[in-house]
Design a protein around this motif. Structure first.
Motif, mmCIF file in Angstrom:
data_model
loop_
_atom_site.group_PDB
_atom_site.id
_atom_site.type_symbol
_atom_site.label_atom_id
_atom_site.label_comp_id
_atom_site.label_asym_id
_atom_site.label_seq_id
_atom_site.Cartn_x
_atom_site.Cartn_y
_atom_site.Cartn_z
ATOM 1 N N TYR A 86 33.146 22.717 20.985
ATOM 2 C CA TYR A 86 32.172 23.465 20.186
ATOM 3 C C TYR A 86 32.175 22.983 18.735
ATOM 4 C CZ TYR A 86 29.446 27.472 18.601
ATOM 5 O OH TYR A 86 28.476 28.268 18.069
ATOM 6 N N GLU A 87 33.355 22.764 18.182
ATOM 7 C CA GLU A 87 33.443 22.279 16.807
ATOM 8 C C GLU A 87 32.858 20.877 16.669
ATOM 9 O OE1 GLU A 87 37.437 22.660 15.390
ATOM 10 O OE2 GLU A 87 37.397 24.833 15.561
ATOM 11 N N TYR B 55 29.086 21.270 16.695
ATOM 12 C CA TYR B 55 28.649 21.826 15.420
ATOM 13 C C TYR B 55 28.696 20.778 14.308
ATOM 14 C CZ TYR B 55 28.335 24.889 11.367
ATOM 15 O OH TYR B 55 27.948 25.470 10.191
ATOM 16 N N TYR C 138 25.786 18.510 14.702
ATOM 17 C CA TYR C 138 24.579 19.213 14.292
ATOM 18 C C TYR C 138 24.432 19.205 12.775
ATOM 19 C CZ TYR C 138 21.450 23.079 13.253
ATOM 20 O OH TYR C 138 20.438 23.856 12.744
#
Length: 52
Positions: free
Chosen positions: A36-37, A40, A43
């Motif tokens: 997830y990190e 992110y 992104y």
């Protein structure tokens, strides 16, 4: 293993430093916190490039 306290510390360290970082979490959209990190961070990089 010398005693219960040492075993407890080793299990606690394993859970907090490895297991919790690679298992999936519902609050991370069923991804591991590490994945997830990474998503992110990618992104944020793309958003910064678009913003100029």
């Amino acid at each position: 293993m010398e005693n219960y306290q040492q075993a407890y510390v080793l299990v606690f360290e394993y859970i907090n430093t490895f297991y919790n970082t690679v298992r999936i979490h519902s609050h991370c959209n069923y991804m591991s916190p590490n994945d997830y990190e990474k998503l992110y961070a990618n992104y944020k990089k793309k958003a910064a490039l678009i913003a100029g």
